[in-house]
Design a protein around this motif. Structure first.
Motif, mmCIF file in Angstrom:
data_model
loop_
_atom_site.group_PDB
_atom_site.id
_atom_site.type_symbol
_atom_site.label_atom_id
_atom_site.label_comp_id
_atom_site.label_asym_id
_atom_site.label_seq_id
_atom_site.Cartn_x
_atom_site.Cartn_y
_atom_site.Cartn_z
ATOM 1 N N MET A 34 27.524 -11.766 128.575
ATOM 2 C CA MET A 34 27.885 -10.753 127.593
ATOM 3 C C MET A 34 27.262 -11.073 126.241
ATOM 4 O O MET A 34 27.112 -12.238 125.871
ATOM 5 N N ASN A 35 26.920 -10.039 125.516
ATOM 6 C CA ASN A 35 26.242 -10.172 124.229
ATOM 7 C C ASN A 35 26.903 -9.272 123.189
ATOM 8 O O ASN A 35 27.515 -8.258 123.527
ATOM 9 N N TRP A 36 26.731 -9.638 121.929
ATOM 10 C CA TRP A 36 27.043 -8.742 120.825
ATOM 11 C C TRP A 36 25.729 -8.451 120.094
ATOM 12 O O TRP A 36 24.961 -9.368 119.791
ATOM 13 N N GLY A 42 19.394 2.342 109.271
ATOM 14 C CA GLY A 42 17.965 2.329 109.015
ATOM 15 C C GLY A 42 17.220 1.129 109.565
ATOM 16 O O GLY A 42 16.021 0.972 109.319
ATOM 17 N N LYS A 43 17.925 0.291 110.312
ATOM 18 C CA LYS A 43 17.287 -0.911 110.855
ATOM 19 C C LYS A 43 17.369 -0.907 112.374
ATOM 20 O O LYS A 43 18.093 -0.124 112.978
ATOM 21 N N GLY A 44 16.638 -1.812 112.990
ATOM 22 C CA GLY A 44 16.635 -1.923 114.429
ATOM 23 C C GLY A 44 17.819 -2.717 114.957
ATOM 24 O O GLY A 44 18.649 -3.215 114.199
ATOM 25 N N LEU A 45 17.881 -2.837 116.256
ATOM 26 C CA LEU A 45 18.937 -3.605 116.885
ATOM 27 C C LEU A 45 18.742 -5.090 116.614
ATOM 28 O O LEU A 45 17.610 -5.582 116.559
ATOM 29 N N GLU A 46 19.842 -5.802 116.432
ATOM 30 C CA GLU A 46 19.803 -7.222 116.138
ATOM 31 C C GLU A 46 20.761 -7.950 117.064
ATOM 32 O O GLU A 46 21.981 -7.759 116.963
ATOM 33 N N TRP A 47 20.237 -8.794 117.934
ATOM 34 C CA TRP A 47 21.090 -9.623 118.771
ATOM 35 C C TRP A 47 21.728 -10.702 117.914
ATOM 36 O O TRP A 47 21.043 -11.344 117.106
ATOM 37 N N ILE A 48 23.052 -10.922 118.056
ATOM 38 C CA ILE A 48 23.703 -11.903 117.205
ATOM 39 C C ILE A 48 24.461 -12.978 117.964
ATOM 40 O O ILE A 48 24.629 -14.091 117.448
ATOM 41 N N ALA A 49 24.944 -12.703 119.168
ATOM 42 C CA ALA A 49 25.704 -13.713 119.881
ATOM 43 C C ALA A 49 25.747 -13.386 121.364
ATOM 44 O O ALA A 49 25.626 -12.227 121.751
ATOM 45 N N ALA A 50 25.942 -14.440 122.166
ATOM 46 C CA ALA A 50 26.035 -14.247 123.611
ATOM 47 C C ALA A 50 26.881 -15.343 124.222
ATOM 48 O O ALA A 50 27.017 -16.438 123.652
ATOM 49 N N ILE A 51 27.420 -15.041 125.384
ATOM 50 C CA ILE A 51 28.232 -16.003 126.117
ATOM 51 C C ILE A 51 27.909 -15.845 127.593
ATOM 52 O O ILE A 51 27.741 -14.722 128.090
ATOM 53 N N ASN A 52 27.809 -16.961 128.278
ATOM 54 C CA ASN A 52 27.455 -16.868 129.688
ATOM 55 C C ASN A 52 28.661 -16.426 130.517
ATOM 56 O O ASN A 52 29.771 -16.269 130.006
ATOM 57 N N ARG A 53 28.440 -16.201 131.789
ATOM 58 C CA ARG A 53 29.435 -15.530 132.612
ATOM 59 C C ARG A 53 30.755 -16.274 132.731
ATOM 60 O O ARG A 53 31.806 -15.638 132.832
ATOM 61 N N ASP A 54 30.728 -17.606 132.711
ATOM 62 C CA ASP A 54 31.997 -18.322 132.831
ATOM 63 C C ASP A 54 32.511 -18.831 131.486
ATOM 64 O O ASP A 54 33.513 -19.552 131.431
ATOM 65 N N GLY A 55 31.826 -18.477 130.428
ATOM 66 C CA GLY A 55 32.299 -18.821 129.101
ATOM 67 C C GLY A 55 32.020 -20.246 128.668
ATOM 68 O O GLY A 55 32.538 -20.681 127.639
ATOM 69 N N THR A 56 31.211 -20.969 129.403
ATOM 70 C CA THR A 56 30.979 -22.373 129.072
ATOM 71 C C THR A 56 29.832 -22.570 128.075
ATOM 72 O O THR A 56 29.685 -23.654 127.510
ATOM 73 N N GLU A 57 29.043 -21.528 127.877
ATOM 74 C CA GLU A 57 27.904 -21.637 126.960
ATOM 75 C C GLU A 57 27.895 -20.442 126.008
ATOM 76 O O GLU A 57 28.069 -19.310 126.427
ATOM 77 N N THR A 58 27.709 -20.740 124.738
ATOM 78 C CA THR A 58 27.622 -19.694 123.723
ATOM 79 C C THR A 58 26.351 -19.891 122.909
ATOM 80 O O THR A 58 25.871 -21.018 122.737
ATOM 81 N N PHE A 68 30.563 -16.790 112.962
ATOM 82 C CA PHE A 68 31.011 -15.944 114.070
ATOM 83 C C PHE A 68 31.286 -16.799 115.296
ATOM 84 O O PHE A 68 30.602 -17.800 115.546
ATOM 85 N N THR A 69 32.273 -16.392 116.082
ATOM 86 C CA THR A 69 32.602 -17.075 117.331
ATOM 87 C C THR A 69 32.779 -16.050 118.439
ATOM 88 O O THR A 69 33.597 -15.130 118.309
ATOM 89 N N ILE A 70 32.019 -16.213 119.501
ATOM 90 C CA ILE A 70 32.135 -15.329 120.649
ATOM 91 C C ILE A 70 32.981 -16.025 121.715
ATOM 92 O O ILE A 70 32.892 -17.242 121.908
ATOM 93 N N SER A 71 33.815 -15.251 122.394
ATOM 94 C CA SER A 71 34.632 -15.793 123.472
ATOM 95 C C SER A 71 34.868 -14.691 124.496
ATOM 96 O O SER A 71 34.626 -13.514 124.225
ATOM 97 N N ARG A 72 35.334 -15.095 125.662
ATOM 98 C CA ARG A 72 35.621 -14.101 126.685
ATOM 99 C C ARG A 72 36.837 -14.512 127.485
ATOM 100 O O ARG A 72 37.169 -15.700 127.576
ATOM 101 N N ASN A 73 37.476 -13.529 128.086
ATOM 102 C CA ASN A 73 38.626 -13.741 128.953
ATOM 103 C C ASN A 73 38.332 -12.982 130.250
ATOM 104 O O ASN A 73 38.465 -11.758 130.304
ATOM 105 N N ASN A 74 37.913 -13.716 131.255
ATOM 106 C CA ASN A 74 37.525 -13.053 132.507
ATOM 107 C C ASN A 74 38.729 -12.511 133.272
ATOM 108 O O ASN A 74 38.586 -11.616 134.100
ATOM 109 N N ALA A 75 39.899 -13.026 132.994
ATOM 110 C CA ALA A 75 41.104 -12.505 133.646
ATOM 111 C C ALA A 75 41.459 -11.126 133.095
ATOM 112 O O ALA A 75 42.041 -10.303 133.812
#
Length: 125
Positions: A34-36, A42-58, A68-75
């Motif tokens: 998942m990504n934010w 007036g500007k283009g898209l800007e990738w800012i954060a991502a997290i892998n599928r099991d949440g172990t890597e950001t 900024f802090t990205i997190s996920r809850n797969n449940a």
């Protein structure tokens, strides 16, 4: 039906905090990165954060790392973005995007598997 629904945006003063959330449905959430991504007027898209599928890597764009802090809850099929020390330059529409992690700015949403409708963040000076 695949859906990504962002929420939590709003108006905040410089130095303030906001927490964004993205609720996913209609696909196997726990099997996809998942990504934010954000887009200022007036500007283009800007990738800012991502997290892998099991949440172990950001991963973070340099300009937001430490703020900024990205997190996920797969449940619960949700991904969040906690934002602090916000600056006017952070004002943008924020999107969550499901798909392979890319460290560069995307040219368009089709580079991801799924894309939300966005939530607006405005930081006043």
């Amino acid at each position: 039906e695949v859906r990504l629904v962002e929420s939590g945006g709003g108006l905040v003063q410089s130095g303030g905090s906001l927490s964004l959330s993205c609720a996913a449905s209609g696909f196997a959430f726990s099997t996809i990165d998942m990504n934010w991504v954000r887009q200022a007027p007036g500007k283009g898209l800007e990738w800012i954060a991502a997290i892998n599928r099991d949440g172990t890597e950001t991963y973070y764009k340099h300009s937001v790392k430490g703020r900024f802090t990205i997190s996920r809850n797969n449940a619960e099929n949700t991904v969040s973005l906690q934002m602090s020390s916000l600056e006017p330059e952070d004002s943008a529409m924020y999107y969550c995007a499901a798909g392979r992690i890319r460290f560069g700015d995307p040219l368009n949403p089709s580079e991801y598997n799924f894309w939300g409708q966005g939530t607006q963040v405005t930081v006043s000076s």
